[in-house]
Design an enzyme around this catalytic site. Structure first.
Site, PDB file in Angstrom:
ATOM      1  N   VAL A 181     -11.008  -7.400   1.163  1.00 27.56           N
ATOM      2  CA  VAL A 181     -10.372  -5.968   0.736  1.00 27.56           C
ATOM      3  C   VAL A 181      -9.564  -5.629   1.982  1.00 27.56           C
ATOM      4  O   VAL A 181     -10.116  -5.814   3.444  1.00 27.56           O
ATOM      5  CB  VAL A 181     -11.706  -5.234   0.799  1.00 27.56           C
ATOM      6  CG1 VAL A 181     -11.274  -3.871   0.405  1.00 27.56           C
ATOM      7  CG2 VAL A 181     -12.484  -5.621  -0.428  1.00 27.56           C
ATOM      8  N   SER A 182      -8.722  -4.640   1.913  1.00 24.71           N
ATOM      9  CA  SER A 182      -8.032  -4.108   3.098  1.00 24.71           C
ATOM     10  C   SER A 182      -7.349  -5.119   4.192  1.00 24.71           C
ATOM     11  O   SER A 182      -6.585  -5.965   3.748  1.00 24.71           O
ATOM     12  CB  SER A 182      -8.945  -3.014   3.932  1.00 24.71           C
ATOM     13  OG  SER A 182      -8.323  -2.299   5.022  1.00 24.71           O
ATOM     14  N   SER A 183      -7.750  -5.212   5.427  1.00 23.44           N
ATOM     15  CA  SER A 183      -7.370  -6.187   6.390  1.00 23.44           C
ATOM     16  C   SER A 183      -7.882  -7.770   5.841  1.00 23.44           C
ATOM     17  O   SER A 183      -6.825  -8.424   5.735  1.00 23.44           O
ATOM     18  CB  SER A 183      -7.925  -5.974   7.746  1.00 23.44           C
ATOM     19  OG  SER A 183      -7.364  -7.238   8.606  1.00 23.44           O
TER      20      SER A 183
ATOM     21  N   GLY B 154      -7.535  -8.345   2.528  1.00 23.50           N
ATOM     22  CA  GLY B 154      -6.693  -8.420   1.526  1.00 23.50           C
ATOM     23  C   GLY B 154      -5.286  -8.829   1.893  1.00 23.50           C
ATOM     24  O   GLY B 154      -4.482  -9.581   1.459  1.00 23.50           O
TER      25      GLY B 154
ATOM     26  N   HIS C 212      -8.046   4.197  -0.488  1.00 28.07           N
ATOM     27  CA  HIS C 212      -8.183   2.778   0.097  1.00 28.07           C
ATOM     28  C   HIS C 212      -9.401   2.199   0.178  1.00 28.07           C
ATOM     29  O   HIS C 212      -9.601   0.979  -0.097  1.00 28.07           O
ATOM     30  CB  HIS C 212      -7.953   2.913   1.666  1.00 28.07           C
ATOM     31  CG  HIS C 212      -7.743   1.709   2.558  1.00 28.07           C
ATOM     32  ND1 HIS C 212      -6.756   0.650   2.015  1.00 28.07           N
ATOM     33  CD2 HIS C 212      -8.478   1.000   3.395  1.00 28.07           C
ATOM     34  CE1 HIS C 212      -6.849  -0.404   2.762  1.00 28.07           C
ATOM     35  NE2 HIS C 212      -8.061  -0.104   3.574  1.00 28.07           N
TER      36      HIS C 212
END
Ligand SMILES: *[C@@H]1O[C@H](CO)[C@@H](O)[C@H](O)[C@H]1NC(C)=O
Length: 410
Positions: free
Chosen positions: A138-140, A142, A283
Site C-alpha cells: 500500500v502507498s509506498s 504500492g 489515500h
C-alpha cells in the site's frame, strides 16, 4: 479436560510461527534493507512467496500486523517476506527507494535488489516455488510493488498495488543515478502523465532485451486520494496495459466489486490486468486480502492451479520452414503476441479456474525467403478445430488464443 488440553496444544502449535528478522547474509543488499520473514509451521513442498513492502512511516513489523496475510499464510501454506526500507531513511519518512536509477534497473542495485536477494535466499532455504513469487503493498509499498515488477519481471509472477504510482513516476527528471528517497511532488499530485508507449518504455528500459514473462497486475486506488492523486491510477493502467499488450479499454467493468462503491475493470480478454477504482476513498485505502489472494491463487493447491511463469519463446526460422509450438496449459485461453517477424510469444493464460488441463498444438510457419502457398493476410491459420492451411503466404500466423490464430503482416 482432554479436549481443552488438545485445543491448547493446537493453539500453541499454531502460534509457534512468528515474524523473524533474518540476520545472516542473504546476498547483495546495497542499501542494508532489513529482512523480516514469516514462515508458517506447516508448509507444502514448494511454497509460494508473498512479498509485502510497507508504506511510508511504516516498518516490517507494522506491515506484518497491518494485514491478514500472515494468518492466511499459516492457513494456506505460503511464506511472507516483510522487507523494510533502508536504515538511511529511518529518521526521515521510511519510504521505499522508488526514484533512483539503481532501484529502477534490473540488477542495478538500490532497494529493489535487496528485496530480490531476500526472495532468492527464501527460495533456496525453503525450496520455495520460484514461479510463484508475488508482491503487494500500500502507498509506498504500492509504488515498490510496481518498481519490483518493472525491474524484476523474471522474479515476480504477479503484483497487487494499492494507492501507488506507475513504475518510474517518482524518478527526478534527468540524471537519477544515486537519487535515493526522492519525493516527486509532480507525480504525487498527478502532474506526470505520459502516453502508454512512453510509460511502457520506462518499464522496458529497466531490463533491456528482456522478453520473458511479464507479471500480472492488480491496481487499486481511491478516487479521493489526497496524497497520491488518482491520476496515477489511470497512468498506471496505461503503463501496464501497454507492457502486457492488452489495450487500455476495459473488456469488462463491474460495479461494487469487491466491496460497495468500488468498480472493477478488467483489461485484456485473459484478465492479466485489473483496475479497481474506489469511489470517494482517500489515500488510506483498505487492503482487500481476499481479492489479492484469489488473483495470486495463493489458496490453490495441486494440479489445477494456474501455471505461473510458463512462457515460451519460439524463434521461427527465417526460411520457409515450419515450427510447432506446444502450449500446455490449464484450459484457459492463451495470450499471444507477435513481436517480430521471427518470433512468436506464447504465454500461458490467466487464472481462470478450470479442472482439466488441455494440450493444444499450433503450427506456425513463416516465409521470408520465398512465398509459399498458404493462407492470405488476415485469414485464420490455426486454433482448435481449425482444419485449414496453417502456412502463411505472407506474414506470420499470430496465435490469439487456443481457438484462433490469424495471418498478420510482417
Ligand atoms: C549522474 O549522477 C551521478 C551521481 O551524482 C554521477 O556520478 C554521474 O556522473 C552522473 N551522470 C551523468 C551522465 O551526468
Amino acid at each position: 479436560m482432554k479436549t481443552v488440553a488438545v485445543l491448547s496444544l493446537l493453539a500453541s502449535l499454531a502460534s509457534a510461527a512468528s515474524l523473524t528478522l533474518v540476520t545472516e547474509n542473504f546476498g547483495p543488499n546495497p542499501r542494508n534493507n532489513p529482512f523480516y520473514i514469516y514462515v508458517p509451521d506447516v508448509l507444502p513442498p514448494n511454497p509460494a512467496i508473498l512479498v509485502n513492502p510497507h508504506w511510508c512511516h511504516g516498518t516490517a513489523p507494522a506491515a506484518f500486523s497491518g494485514s491478514q496475510y500472515a494468518t492466511l499464510a499459516s492457513q494456506h501454506g505460503f511464506i511472507v517476506i516483510y522487507p523494510q526500507s533502508s536504515p538511511a531513511q529511518a529518521n526521515s519518512d521510511k519510504c521505499w527507494d522508488v526514484s533512483s536509477k539503481e532501484t529502477l534497473t534490473h540488477n542495478g542495485g538500490g532497494d529493489s535488489l535487496g528485496v530480490v536477494s531476500m526472495v532468492k535466499w527464501t527460495i533456496n532455504k525453503y525450496n520455495a516455488d520460484p514461479k510463484r513469487v508475488f508482491v503487494t503493498g500500500v502507498s509506498s509499498g504500492g509504488m515498490m510493488t510496481q518498481v519490483l515488477l518493472g525491474s524484476y519481471p523474471d522474479v515476480f509472477a504477479a503484483g497487487a498495488a494499492f494507492a501507488g504510482v506507475p513504475f518510474g513516476c517518482f524518478a527526478p527528471a534527468g540524471n537519477n543515478t544515486g537519487a535515493f528517497g526522492y519525493w516527486s511532488d509532480d507525480c504525487a499530485k498527478g502532474r506526470v502523465t505520459k502516453t502508454p508507449a512512453q510509460w511502457a518504455d520506462l518499464v522496458k528500459s529497466a531490463y533491456p532485451g528482456y522478453d520473458g514473462w511479464r507479471p500480472k497486475l492488480q491496481l487499486f486506488h481511491g478516487t479521493n486520494d489526497e496524497i497520491l492523486d488518482y491520476v496515477n491510477h489511470q497512468e498506471g493502467i496505461k503503463q501496464w496495459a501497454e507492457v502486457l499488450g492488452v489495450g487500455i479499454t476495459p473488456v469488462s467493468v463491474t460495479p461494487n466489486t469487491p466491496i460497495s462503491g468500488w468498480t472493477k475493470s478488467v483489461y485484456g480478454a485473459e484478465g492479466w490486468l485489473e483496475g479497481y477504482s474506489a469511489a470517494g476513498v482517500p489515500h488510506d485505502i483498505r487492503v482487500q486480502e481476499a481479492t489479492v489472494m484469489a488473483f495470486f491463487e495463493l489458496a490453490c493447491k495441486g494440479e489445477d492451479c494456474f501455471r505461473w511463469g510458463d512462457s515460451e519463446w519460439c524463434d521461427a526460422e527465417p526460411s520457409a520452414t515450419t515450427s510447432s509450438v506446444v502450449v500446455s496449459m490449464t484450459g484457459a485461453p492463451v495470450t499471444t503476441t507477435s513481436t517480430s517477424s521471427t518470433s512468436v510469444r506464447v504465454t500461458t493464460p490467466s487464472a481462470t479456474s478450470t479442472s482439466s488441463r488441455v494440450t493444444t498444438t499450433f503450427v506456425t510457419s513463416t516465409s521470408t525467403a520465398a512465398p509459399v502457398a498458404g493462407q492470405p493476410l488476415w485469414a485464420q491459420c490455426g486454433g482448435m478445430g481449425f482444419n485449414g492451411p496453417t502456412a502463411c503466404a505472407v506474414g506470420t500466423c499470430t496465435i490469439y488464443n487456443p481457438y484462433y490464430a490469424q495471418v498478420n503482416p510482417q
